[in-house]
Structures are given as C-alpha cells and as structure tokens.
Design a protein around this motif. Sequence first.
Motif, PDB file in Angstrom:
ATOM      1  N   LEU A 149       0.846  -1.201   0.000  1.00 42.83           N
ATOM      2  CA  LEU A 149       0.000   0.000   0.000  1.00 42.83           C
ATOM      3  C   LEU A 149       0.885   1.257   0.000  1.00 42.83           C
ATOM      4  O   LEU A 149       0.669   2.201  -0.775  1.00 42.83           O
ATOM      5  CB  LEU A 149      -0.911  -0.003   1.245  1.00 42.83           C
ATOM      6  CG  LEU A 149      -1.770   1.237   1.448  1.00 42.83           C
ATOM      7  CD1 LEU A 149      -2.714   1.438   0.272  1.00 42.83           C
ATOM      8  CD2 LEU A 149      -2.581   1.142   2.756  1.00 42.83           C
ATOM      9  N   GLN A 150       1.931   1.211   0.840  1.00 42.96           N
ATOM     10  CA  GLN A 150       2.849   2.367   0.888  1.00 42.96           C
ATOM     11  C   GLN A 150       3.518   2.582  -0.471  1.00 42.96           C
ATOM     12  O   GLN A 150       3.712   3.714  -0.914  1.00 42.96           O
ATOM     13  CB  GLN A 150       3.923   2.134   1.945  1.00 42.96           C
ATOM     14  CG  GLN A 150       3.397   2.155   3.360  1.00 42.96           C
ATOM     15  CD  GLN A 150       4.534   1.989   4.361  1.00 42.96           C
ATOM     16  OE1 GLN A 150       5.414   2.819   4.422  1.00 42.96           O
ATOM     17  NE2 GLN A 150       4.502   0.920   5.133  1.00 42.96           N
ATOM     18  N   SER A 201       3.933   5.754  -5.391  1.00 44.38           N
ATOM     19  CA  SER A 201       3.993   5.878  -6.854  1.00 44.38           C
ATOM     20  C   SER A 201       3.019   6.945  -7.346  1.00 44.38           C
ATOM     21  O   SER A 201       3.324   7.691  -8.278  1.00 44.38           O
ATOM     22  CB  SER A 201       3.743   4.527  -7.531  1.00 44.38           C
ATOM     23  OG  SER A 201       2.413   4.141  -7.317  1.00 44.38           O
ATOM     24  N   VAL A 202       1.857   7.055  -6.686  1.00 44.21           N
ATOM     25  CA  VAL A 202       0.919   8.123  -7.070  1.00 44.21           C
ATOM     26  C   VAL A 202       1.597   9.482  -6.850  1.00 44.21           C
ATOM     27  O   VAL A 202       1.564  10.381  -7.702  1.00 44.21           O
ATOM     28  CB  VAL A 202      -0.373   8.041  -6.217  1.00 44.21           C
ATOM     29  CG1 VAL A 202      -1.275   9.234  -6.494  1.00 44.21           C
ATOM     30  CG2 VAL A 202      -1.108   6.733  -6.493  1.00 44.21           C
ATOM     31  N   HIS A 203       2.261   9.578  -5.697  1.00 41.70           N
ATOM     32  CA  HIS A 203       2.932  10.841  -5.375  1.00 41.70           C
ATOM     33  C   HIS A 203       4.014  11.170  -6.410  1.00 41.70           C
ATOM     34  O   HIS A 203       4.111  12.302  -6.893  1.00 41.70           O
ATOM     35  CB  HIS A 203       3.540  10.743  -3.969  1.00 41.70           C
ATOM     36  CG  HIS A 203       4.389  11.911  -3.618  1.00 41.70           C
ATOM     37  ND1 HIS A 203       3.846  13.141  -3.313  1.00 41.70           N
ATOM     38  CD2 HIS A 203       5.750  12.073  -3.573  1.00 41.70           C
ATOM     39  CE1 HIS A 203       4.833  13.995  -3.092  1.00 41.70           C
ATOM     40  NE2 HIS A 203       5.981  13.383  -3.236  1.00 41.70           N
ATOM     41  N   LEU A 204       4.798  10.154  -6.759  1.00 37.49           N
ATOM     42  CA  LEU A 204       5.889  10.416  -7.712  1.00 37.49           C
ATOM     43  C   LEU A 204       5.349  10.781  -9.090  1.00 37.49           C
ATOM     44  O   LEU A 204       5.899  11.641  -9.780  1.00 37.49           O
ATOM     45  CB  LEU A 204       6.813   9.201  -7.796  1.00 37.49           C
ATOM     46  CG  LEU A 204       7.773   9.081  -6.604  1.00 37.49           C
ATOM     47  CD1 LEU A 204       8.459   7.727  -6.579  1.00 37.49           C
ATOM     48  CD2 LEU A 204       8.822  10.194  -6.632  1.00 37.49           C
ATOM     49  N   LEU A 205       4.234  10.154  -9.481  1.00 40.22           N
ATOM     50  CA  LEU A 205       3.656  10.497 -10.784  1.00 40.22           C
ATOM     51  C   LEU A 205       3.239  11.967 -10.828  1.00 40.22           C
ATOM     52  O   LEU A 205       3.488  12.673 -11.808  1.00 40.22           O
ATOM     53  CB  LEU A 205       2.438   9.608 -11.066  1.00 40.22           C
ATOM     54  CG  LEU A 205       2.745   8.232 -11.648  1.00 40.22           C
ATOM     55  CD1 LEU A 205       1.477   7.406 -11.776  1.00 40.22           C
ATOM     56  CD2 LEU A 205       3.425   8.383 -13.032  1.00 40.22           C
ATOM     57  N   PHE A 239      10.988   5.669  -7.521  1.00 37.05           N
ATOM     58  CA  PHE A 239       9.900   4.712  -7.257  1.00 37.05           C
ATOM     59  C   PHE A 239      10.471   3.355  -6.843  1.00 37.05           C
ATOM     60  O   PHE A 239      10.028   2.746  -5.860  1.00 37.05           O
ATOM     61  CB  PHE A 239       9.027   4.571  -8.514  1.00 37.05           C
ATOM     62  CG  PHE A 239       8.089   3.405  -8.451  1.00 37.05           C
ATOM     63  CD1 PHE A 239       7.007   3.418  -7.582  1.00 37.05           C
ATOM     64  CD2 PHE A 239       8.296   2.285  -9.229  1.00 37.05           C
ATOM     65  CE1 PHE A 239       6.145   2.328  -7.498  1.00 37.05           C
ATOM     66  CE2 PHE A 239       7.445   1.190  -9.158  1.00 37.05           C
ATOM     67  CZ  PHE A 239       6.367   1.216  -8.282  1.00 37.05           C
ATOM     68  N   VAL A 240      11.490   2.909  -7.575  1.00 41.96           N
ATOM     69  CA  VAL A 240      12.078   1.599  -7.252  1.00 41.96           C
ATOM     70  C   VAL A 240      12.695   1.638  -5.844  1.00 41.96           C
ATOM     71  O   VAL A 240      12.412   0.786  -4.994  1.00 41.96           O
ATOM     72  CB  VAL A 240      13.147   1.209  -8.308  1.00 41.96           C
ATOM     73  CG1 VAL A 240      13.887  -0.055  -7.891  1.00 41.96           C
ATOM     74  CG2 VAL A 240      12.477   1.010  -9.664  1.00 41.96           C
ATOM     75  N   LEU A 241      13.516   2.665  -5.588  1.00 44.18           N
ATOM     76  CA  LEU A 241      14.175   2.754  -4.273  1.00 44.18           C
ATOM     77  C   LEU A 241      13.160   2.891  -3.138  1.00 44.18           C
ATOM     78  O   LEU A 241      13.236   2.197  -2.120  1.00 44.18           O
ATOM     79  CB  LEU A 241      15.120   3.964  -4.225  1.00 44.18           C
ATOM     80  CG  LEU A 241      16.413   3.837  -5.017  1.00 44.18           C
ATOM     81  CD1 LEU A 241      17.179   5.151  -4.954  1.00 44.18           C
ATOM     82  CD2 LEU A 241      17.271   2.719  -4.405  1.00 44.18           C
ATOM     83  N   GLY A 242      12.196   3.799  -3.329  1.00 43.30           N
ATOM     84  CA  GLY A 242      11.188   4.036  -2.279  1.00 43.30           C
ATOM     85  C   GLY A 242      10.330   2.800  -2.067  1.00 43.30           C
ATOM     86  O   GLY A 242      10.011   2.434  -0.932  1.00 43.30           O
TER      87      GLY A 242
END
Length: 456
Positions: free
Chosen positions: A146-147, A152-156, A353-356
Amino acid sequence: MHKRGFWKTRFGFYLAAIGSACGLGNLWRFPYVVGENGGGAFVLLYLIVAVVIGLPLLIGELSLGKFTRRSVLSATSYIDGIHQHGNRFVWVGRAAVVLSLIVLSYYAVISGWVLHFTTQFLVGVFSPESFAQRGNMEVLLNNGWLQMGLASVHLLLTVGIVLKGVQEGLEKWIGYMMPVFSVLLVALVFKSLSLSNSANAFRFLFYPDFSKLTWSSLIHAVGHVCFTLSVGFGTMVTFGSYLRDADHIPTAGARVTIVDTLLSLFAVLILFPVALGASNTPLTDPGLLFEVLPRFLSQLQGGVVFGIAFFICLYLAALGASIGLLEVIVSNWVDRSKVSRSFATWITGGAAFVLGGIAAVVSAYMRGMRLEGRSFLEVMDSLLINWCLPVVALGLSLVVSLGIKTVEKEKLFVDQNKIASVALFPHWLVMIRWMAPVVIGVALLLQVVGLILTGI
Ligand code: PFF
C-alpha cells in the motif's frame, strides 16, 4: 550547457525556495525529533544552529548557484576547473545528487502516508469517529505494498509538475497553496493553545533542561536544520542559478529561514498540547503527527473539514518539497548531458519509485525487528540525515569558502544600498569558513563518542 530559465518574478523564487524548504521536515519530522531530544534545550539548540550554520550555508549554496550559473554537479566541477586542482570538489556535487535521489524516494513514501490520511479524512466525512481511532498508522506501516502504491501516485504527480518546467511548474502550484496553508495553521495553533495542556506544552518546548541533551543532540540539530532548509542537497544551488543579478542573496536566505523556522514552531505548538495529553503516543514516534493530529481534530467542532483542509495542504507542502528534490536531479542531469528534460524526469522518477518501493516493502516486512530500539525507517532516516547530509553540507561549505574568491563572495553578498549587508559580510565569511565546518565536524565526532559510550 543549456540555456537557463530565470524566475519570472522575484516572488517566483520565494515560492520555489520556501516551497522546497517547508514540507514534511517541519510538520512531520521536527516534532518527533524535538520529542526524541527532550524538548526545550533542543529547540534552543536548533534555533542557534539554524542561525549560525543553516542560514550561512543556505546563503553559500545560493551564492554558488548564482556565481556559476550552474546546478551543483556542474558548479563543483566548474570550481575545480577554475582552480585547476583536479577533482577536489566534484565529489561534493556527486554526493549531493545521490543524496537527493535517496531522499526523494524516502520522502515519496512519507508523502504517500499523507495521501493515505488525506483519503481517510475524505472517506471519514461520513463517520467522524473512524479517523479518531488509533491504529490507522499501524495498518499503513504493516502494508508495504500500500505504501509503495501511494508513493507511486505521489511520484507520478511530482514528475507531471516538474515536466512543465521551472516557471509554470513551480511558481503556479506552490503559489496556490501557501496562503491557504498559512491561515489554516494559524487557526490550528490558536485552537491547540486553548487546550488545557498548553501550559505544559510551553514548558516542555521552551524551558531548556540541558540534562535532556545527549551526545547526538548537536548532530540531530545540524541534520534537521540542513534537511528542513533544503541545504546539502544542491537544491539551493539550482535555485540560486536561476536568480537574476539584482536579487540579493542574504535577504532571500534570511526570509526563507524565518518562514521555515516559524512553520516548525507552529507545528510543535499545534501538536504538543495534544500529544502531552494523550499518554499513549510516545513523543519520539515518527508516527506522532499522524497519530495525534487526527485525534485532536476529531475533538474539534468542524474537525473533519479542518482535517481535510490540513491534510490537503500538508500534501501540497510535501509535493512542493518533492518538486524541489526532483528538480535538482533533473537540472543536474540536463546540465551535464544531452538528454531531454522529460527523459531525465521520467527516469529519475522511476528510480525514486524503485528505491522508495523497496524501502517501503522492506520496512513493512521488518516491522517487528528493532536495531537498538529503532525501526528500519528510523535507522534509514538517521543514516541519511544525521550522517550523510551533514557530511555533504560540510563539503558544500568548503566549496564555497575555498572555491570562490573572497572578492567574488563579497560581490555576491554585499549590496551597497543595504548597509547591514556590508557589516554582516565578514561575519558570514567566518561562519561559512570556520563555524560551519568546525561545528559539523564536532557534532559528528560527538555522535561517534555517544555510539561508543552506549556500546553501539
Ligand atoms: N526541506 C524539506 C522539508 O523540510 O520537508 C525537505 C527537502 C526538500 C530537502 C527538498 C531537500 C530538498 F531538496
């Protein structure tokens, strides 16, 4: 080098710099770091460090950007070029960019938490009690996927805004939210200070009990000041490179520092009267904001509306700060190579995204495990902000003090129409050349001593 954009208006610079400085560091991180370090004495230490280390470094970074008209990576290699000393300073630029990428990923995860609470509030409109329950945070922390989704929404969104470019992107978005947020925060401070616990909170926050400080408190103050002022990431070098000749750097730096510090003080004034009354939330918990604020709002008349507005504003603040981080990495990349801005933005967003995502999933998986009583997230946070960031900030102070000639620094700092700037210049020189490196060095050393004494 690509042609640089300039801020369309001076206001545009302030919006971006303040938008980058004011974020989760003020509202989420500062309160629990104050809790961790025992309250008043730490607040005092923090304020002193902000003035004698944070502000001079911020002015230093802006000056480096304005002087070189480059982002941090190119700026440091340009300074190396002027001095013909080989690669003496470029490591600082590289370290700043790597740190920005790691912090962007970590920041995206926490911004995802804010998104989660924002939606909780929106859904909770129909049952105000639901969001008052404890455990919301637990559900989130236990669910790494979920996190990851939220991050990913935030990064987009962040990528989308940065793709629009410096002016349209930064100036427009951050400009919309600031006035709303300020009014909301002031209203919440008043509400919170009317609670019965506000006298205790005041004592905790402003009565310095120096026995509460630990070996690590100084580095916690240094790390947090750098984090909250966005110093040590090269962000302010990039922003400084977009400044126009007529813009006065020390005035800009001082304004950013004042606004940022006020916001942090507002945050603790809002949270502590509530947190001290709620005995089951440790003041040292990174979930402090998310545990305490919803409960406080649930007790207020119209709390749901406050909650929605607060979390939307908090989210926009997190977005503003993330934009700053992404912007630095992209501008460094675009400055150094022929890639297009959009390619650099997408790839950087993808890497974050990958790292987070990995960090979120691993931290959820390791929820039960503790290192010296600390969770995975706290260990990561400490490594980044209490170790890496101060080292890069120290490096940047050296780039400015050794890499730019004193006459050049004087041109950047002094405005003959501002008498104060003439008088303050020698002080700034001392702070950036001596105070900053020495205090950061000593703080790192004390942290090591503390680790040795407590048996690591
Ligand atoms: N200063 C931001 C905060 O306090 O939340 C964090 C941050 C944003 C650091 C942007 C660095 C940066 F480039």
